[in-house]
Design a protein around this motif. Structure first.
Motif: not given
Length: 393
Positions: A273-280, A256-260, A289-304
């Motif tokens: 406030d955690g790691t939740l964010r979107a990319f556009r 597995f390769a990811d950010y976290g 919550l903005a522009w549903p379907g047009l931006q990637d929603i992502t949260a970092s990985v807890d590798f533990t």
């Protein structure tokens, strides 16, 4: 301050269609849905979700760039790490890529395996998006010779028959629909999405037993309980997801390769406030919550949590390190040198050097991305000879 270009008319119409569908779904569900369900629909709703619709996602013209999109070096290093596994399985090993992106990894990796003198019996891509499947298949047809292309297949679900080989997922776990939680005075709350006017808003409800247990388990491994008002993410379903995607795997490895972060860094008291964010358009967007379907929603990985899920599935923990160290341990210098020796001009040389920089520099992907591996019935520790970070888990 960077201003992200507003969506064009077609994109707005697409987002408005998904928004209307989400509002109808929320109303039918009693006026609220868990944030994890909202994220799932925004990303994967058939024909409308971010990963299910036709807009370009990867590369300079999309919203983000993944390591395989930069060039062949990432795939060549991955082949160096996993070809010995295929050899141990004596031509009975299959390769399973979870989420095929643009198809770049499949194309480059099959060529790299052929150069290594060992090919997987089949190269399977588990891809839920019909649109991405078409793009991947087109790339495979256009680039690979027939004897390699014919080994690549697309799956509707995990492999169902006993199998042996390699599972690889790059930037997949960060896109799993995540539960958002809030620490209350005496209990754990879960975030929900409701509709107010024409806007989506976040509210909270007491968390169910599964989420509460997952959060309390996190707290038991930290130096102190999370403070009241602390918000973050958790994937209670991660152990079940890992077991589901590998199916009846008898022997092989998972990579597995990811950010976290390791757990203590993920749930550090300062990360309130955690790691939740979107990319556009290659920019971070705080309003998920903005522009549903047009931006990637992502949260970092807890590798533990990933380490716990992998070993809980019956695998042996093989290693955990930064992406830079993983690539260096698996031939990056050698492959970069070969690529440079084949360059026809200085511009091509510069492209190779830029690829190495983006893969390895701490300010780029080198340290923000980590790699974790697991093995079952094969040797795999040699892939993680540099920069061991398992002590941090």
């Amino acid at each position: 301050m960077v201003t992200i270009p507003a969506p064009d008319e077609d994109a707005r119409a697409h987002s408005d269609t998904l928004r209307a569908g989400l509002q109808q779904f929320i109303a039918a569900e009693g006026g609220r849905i868990p944030f994890s369900k909202f994220m799932e629909l925004c990303l994967y709703a058939p024909g409308l979700g971010y990963y299910s619709a036709g807009a370009r996602k990867f590369g300079a013209a999309g919203d983000f760039v993944t390591a395989p999109e930069l060039g062949a070096l990432f795939a060549q290093c991955l082949s160096e790490a996993t070809a010995p596994v295929l050899r141990q399985l004596e031509n009975t090993g299959d390769f399973l890529e979870i989420g095929g992106g643009s198809g770049a990894l499949a194309v480059d990796l099959m060529q790299a395996f052929e150069a290594q003198g060992i090919l997987p019996r089949t190269y399977n891509i588990l891809e839920p998006s019909a649109d991405l499947r078409e793009r991947q298949a087109e790339r495979v047809r256009d680039v690979l010779p027939a004897h390699l292309a014919q080994r690549i297949t697309w799956l509707d679900g995990p492999l169902s028959e006993p199998w042996r080989g390699v599972v690889f997922a790059n930037e997949v776990i960060d896109a799993l629909p995540t539960t958002r939680f809030v620490i209350g005075e005496d209990e754990v709350f879960e975030e929900y999405v409701e509709v107010e006017g024409d806007e989506f808003i976040v509210t909270t409800q007491p968390a169910d037993a599964l989420t509460t247990a997952a959060v309390r388990n996190i707290e038991s491994r930290l130096d102190a309980p999370l403070a009241e008002g602390y918000r973050s993410e958790v994937l209670p379903q991660l152990p079940y997801w890992v077991q589901a995607v590998i199916g009846p795997m008898e022997a092989g490895v998972m990579v597995f390769a990811d950010y976290g972060y390791p757990r203590r860094a993920y749930y550090h008291p300062s990360r309130t406030d955690g790691t939740l964010r979107a990319f556009r358009r290659h920019h971070v967007v705080s309003d998920v919550l903005a522009w549903p379907g047009l931006q990637d929603i992502t949260a970092s990985v807890d590798f533990t949590a990933l380490a716990e899920a992998g070993t809980g599935a019956g695998f042996t923990f093989a290693g955990y390190c930064t992406q830079a160290d993983f690539l260096m341990a698996n031939g990056l210098e050698k492959f970069a040198s070969l690529a440079e020796s084949a360059c026809a001009d200085e511009i091509a040389h510069l492209r190779v050097r830029e690829q190495v920089k983006r893969l390895t520099l701490p300010s780029e992907m080198g340290e923000r991305f980590q790699v974790m591996g697991f093995s079952h019935g094969v040797d795999f520790e040699a892939a993680f000879l540099l920069g061991d970070r398992s002590y941090s888990l």
